[in-house]
Motif scaffolding. Structure first.
Motif, PDB file in Angstrom:
ATOM      1  N   TRP A  20      -2.504  10.604  -7.358  1.00 25.16           N
ATOM      2  CA  TRP A  20      -3.945   9.867  -7.441  1.00 25.16           C
ATOM      3  C   TRP A  20      -3.963   9.141  -6.080  1.00 25.16           C
ATOM      4  O   TRP A  20      -5.273   9.055  -5.493  1.00 25.16           O
ATOM      5  CB  TRP A  20      -3.633   8.895  -8.591  1.00 25.16           C
ATOM      6  N   MET A  21      -2.783   8.852  -5.358  1.00 22.33           N
ATOM      7  CA  MET A  21      -3.240   8.298  -3.974  1.00 22.33           C
ATOM      8  C   MET A  21      -3.625   9.042  -2.825  1.00 22.33           C
ATOM      9  O   MET A  21      -4.329   8.672  -1.973  1.00 22.33           O
ATOM     10  CB  MET A  21      -1.609   7.592  -3.686  1.00 22.33           C
ATOM     11  N   LYS A  60       0.800  -1.168   0.061  1.00 24.80           N
ATOM     12  CA  LYS A  60      -0.027  -0.027  -0.082  1.00 24.80           C
ATOM     13  C   LYS A  60       0.797   1.250  -0.107  1.00 24.80           C
ATOM     14  O   LYS A  60       0.333   2.361  -0.316  1.00 24.80           O
ATOM     15  CB  LYS A  60      -0.974   0.129   1.245  1.00 24.80           C
ATOM     16  N   SER A  61       2.194   1.437   0.397  1.00 25.61           N
ATOM     17  CA  SER A  61       2.799   2.420   0.654  1.00 25.61           C
ATOM     18  C   SER A  61       3.233   2.999  -0.824  1.00 25.61           C
ATOM     19  O   SER A  61       3.402   2.138  -1.741  1.00 25.61           O
ATOM     20  CB  SER A  61       4.055   2.130   1.291  1.00 25.61           C
ATOM     21  N   PHE A  62       3.386   4.293  -1.127  1.00 22.97           N
ATOM     22  CA  PHE A  62       3.824   4.756  -2.267  1.00 22.97           C
ATOM     23  C   PHE A  62       5.103   4.194  -2.683  1.00 22.97           C
ATOM     24  O   PHE A  62       5.511   3.927  -3.956  1.00 22.97           O
ATOM     25  CB  PHE A  62       3.996   6.263  -2.128  1.00 22.97           C
ATOM     26  N   GLN A  95     -13.499   3.422  -4.197  1.00 22.26           N
ATOM     27  CA  GLN A  95     -13.516   4.923  -3.523  1.00 22.26           C
ATOM     28  C   GLN A  95     -14.201   4.845  -2.026  1.00 22.26           C
ATOM     29  O   GLN A  95     -15.327   4.518  -2.122  1.00 22.26           O
ATOM     30  CB  GLN A  95     -14.336   6.102  -4.400  1.00 22.26           C
ATOM     31  N   LYS A  96     -13.548   4.953  -1.119  1.00 29.52           N
ATOM     32  CA  LYS A  96     -13.878   4.920   0.386  1.00 29.52           C
ATOM     33  C   LYS A  96     -14.096   6.300   0.726  1.00 29.52           C
ATOM     34  O   LYS A  96     -13.372   6.978   0.952  1.00 29.52           O
ATOM     35  CB  LYS A  96     -12.888   4.033   1.150  1.00 29.52           C
ATOM     36  N   SER A  97     -15.647   6.696   1.062  1.00 30.09           N
ATOM     37  CA  SER A  97     -15.756   7.893   1.563  1.00 30.09           C
ATOM     38  C   SER A  97     -15.815   7.916   3.297  1.00 30.09           C
ATOM     39  O   SER A  97     -16.302   6.997   3.835  1.00 30.09           O
ATOM     40  CB  SER A  97     -17.185   8.144   1.329  1.00 30.09           C
ATOM     41  N   GLN A 134      -8.689   6.431  -2.393  1.00 30.10           N
ATOM     42  CA  GLN A 134      -8.888   5.376  -2.931  1.00 30.10           C
ATOM     43  C   GLN A 134      -8.045   3.995  -2.394  1.00 30.10           C
ATOM     44  O   GLN A 134      -6.885   3.979  -2.167  1.00 30.10           O
ATOM     45  CB  GLN A 134      -7.723   5.828  -4.218  1.00 30.10           C
ATOM     46  N   GLU A 135      -8.944   3.079  -2.290  1.00 36.81           N
ATOM     47  CA  GLU A 135      -8.734   1.927  -1.554  1.00 36.81           C
ATOM     48  C   GLU A 135      -8.209   0.748  -2.474  1.00 36.81           C
ATOM     49  O   GLU A 135      -9.382   0.459  -3.376  1.00 36.81           O
ATOM     50  CB  GLU A 135      -9.530   1.318  -0.585  1.00 36.81           C
ATOM     51  N   PRO A 136      -6.987  -0.009  -2.333  1.00 40.14           N
ATOM     52  CA  PRO A 136      -7.156  -1.070  -3.346  1.00 40.14           C
ATOM     53  C   PRO A 136      -8.164  -2.222  -2.976  1.00 40.14           C
ATOM     54  O   PRO A 136      -8.592  -2.399  -1.829  1.00 40.14           O
ATOM     55  CB  PRO A 136      -5.452  -1.630  -3.286  1.00 40.14           C
TER      56      PRO A 136
END
Length: 456
Positions: A81-82, A21-23, A425-427, A102-104
């Motif tokens: 984007w992240m 998950k990290s950039f 897309q997690k709100s 933005q969740e994978p």
């Protein structure tokens, strides 16, 4: 195949470890993929030659170079984007912050077709990596040389628990579709797309389907005919017509049909020489079954140009046909080969009506110097994407999402759209604790009156 559930679970365990998950992790994996593509370039080119007789020029421009450009664009924009997107909060949320993360998805299954077997396997993978997912890749068994190179390359550069490759035929694909993936990305035909969607529906797995259909090219009488001829034939006969967004058939205004066909004959000789059967820059067909299916279409209508074929090499020369109707077999399904049926028209409105009567195509190409006519086509017809006065070029831009509509596909990718295709897309609302509105609770006096004032 009995180990597939174990494989998927290993991927899930790795995903839930949080390492993807990290950039910095994502950036490193994208660079690793870029370097591997460059290192394996000679093997990829040879494999594409073995499977599809692709020239080095076509292999690089449509497969290898495409991927390198996509990775470069993704690396440039990934951190942007992240980052969580801040959005406005309504008055009912006074004191709060609203964010979209933005969740994978988790573990994605990526099933590739045979027509661009390297590019269409790895282009979605770029999006999967960028979004922070693990992935299982399923290359096409119809291009075994490319499948072997992909398997060798991925196993060399990535841990098996992160990205894996499962090779095999229809039985393997069937078993893969029974597994509990978090997302499925499929590129291929409409009939197989239906099978994939049905399998996904049983487990409510989100899908991205990149399919196909009969994509028209329309040439009006005010078009630049010489340029239209070259651009249509380039789009049609690249990869011997085995392109999901290739012009499937041509509508040309009757006033300019003869001139356009003359320009097409000149262009084909310029592209492929006197004998396309022996051309080193002309791709061949993928299988005997595909060759036989396409050869059967040659008896529909009249062959104007081409029509020569050689079964041993699985090659049919670029072919243009006329006296075709919508009742002919060649117009009943996506051709996916080097045969271009030509139909005439005198009234553009009737062309629009006829195209509307067919399933929505993946692409559409219109040739005219009139902006008004271009706007009319764009607003009157539904299609995945396309070009005015060109073919195929919309797929090359990382700034444009690529995908179908209706029976030609669902979802899109390329550039930012690829990142979004593999993300949920997690709100999130971050609410203040410094104060509270009593009217939100049922015990509040005059609470409803206040709510109506705010929300009415």
């Amino acid at each position: 195949m009995e180990r597939l559930p174990e494989l998927v679970q290993h991927h899930k365990d790795y995903f839930y470890s949080g390492q993807t998950k990290s950039f910095e992790f994502r950036k490193k994996q994208l660079k690793t993929l870029r370097n591997a593509i460059k290192e394996y370039e000679p093997e990829v080119i040879q494999a594409l030659k073995d499977d599809l007789h692709k020239s080095e020029w076509e292999a690089y421009t449509t497969e290898i170079g495409f991927l390198l450009e996509e990775i470069k664009f993704t690396l440039k924009h990934l951190i942007e984007w992240m980052n969580p997107e801040k959005v406005k909060s309504p008055v009912t949320h006074l004191g709060s912050k609203s964010l979209i993360h933005q969740e994978p998805y988790g573990v994605s299954l990526i099933i590739a077709p045979w027509n661009y077997p390297f590019q269409l396997q790895l282009a979605p993978l770029i999006g999967a990596i960028a979004a922070g997912n693990c992935a299982v890749l399923k290359p096409s068994e119809l291009t075994p040389a490319v499948s072997a190179v992909i398997g060798k390359m991925i196993r060399e550069i990535y841990p098996h628990k992160y990205i894996s490759v499962v090779e095999g035929g229809v039985e393997t694909s069937t078993e893969l579709l029974k597994q509990a993936f978090d997302h499925i990305f499929f590129t291929g035909s409409v009939p197989v797309g239906k099978i994939v969607m049905e399998a996904a529906a049983k487990q409510l797995i989100p899908v991205t389907l990149e399919l196909g259909g009969k994509s028209p090219a329309i040439v009006d009488k005010d078009a630049n005919l010489k340029l239209a001829a070259k651009r249509i034939l380039w789009g049609k006969f690249t990869n011997a017509g085995q392109t999901c967004i290739a012009p499937d058939y041509l509508y040309v205004h009757s006033d300019v049909k003869k001139v356009l066909l003359l320009h097409m004959q000149e262009a084909l000789q310029e592209f492929y020489g006197e004998d396309p059967l022996t051309s080193e820059v002309y791709a061949h067909l993928v299988s005997d079954r595909h060759f036989d299916r396409l050869k059967g279409f040659l008896s529909n209508g009249d062959v104007l140009i081409g029509g020569q074929h050689k079964a041993d090499d699985r090659v049919i020369t670029p072919t243009i046909m006329e006296n075709i109707s919508w009742d002919d077999p060649v117009m009943q399904e996506e051709i996916f080969g080097p045969i271009l049926p030509v139909l005439e028209f005198t009234d553009l409105n009737k062309v629009i009506e006829e195209v509307r009567n067919q399933p929505k195509p993946l692409a559409l190409y219109f040739f005219s110097e009139s902006e008004q006519k271009q706007d009319k086509i764009t607003s009157s017809l539904s299609f995945g994407g396309g070009c005015m006065n060109d073919t195929l070029m919309h797929i090359v831009s990382p700034y444009l999402p690529f995908g179908g509509v209706g029976s030609s596909g669902t979802g899109s990718y390329h550039g930012k759209a690829s990142f979004e295709a593999f993300s949920h897309q997690k709100s999130i609302v971050k609410q203040t604790t410094k104060f509270d509105f009593s009217f939100r609770y049922p015990s509040a006096k005059n609470g409803l009156k206040m709510i109506k004032r705010i929300m009415g």
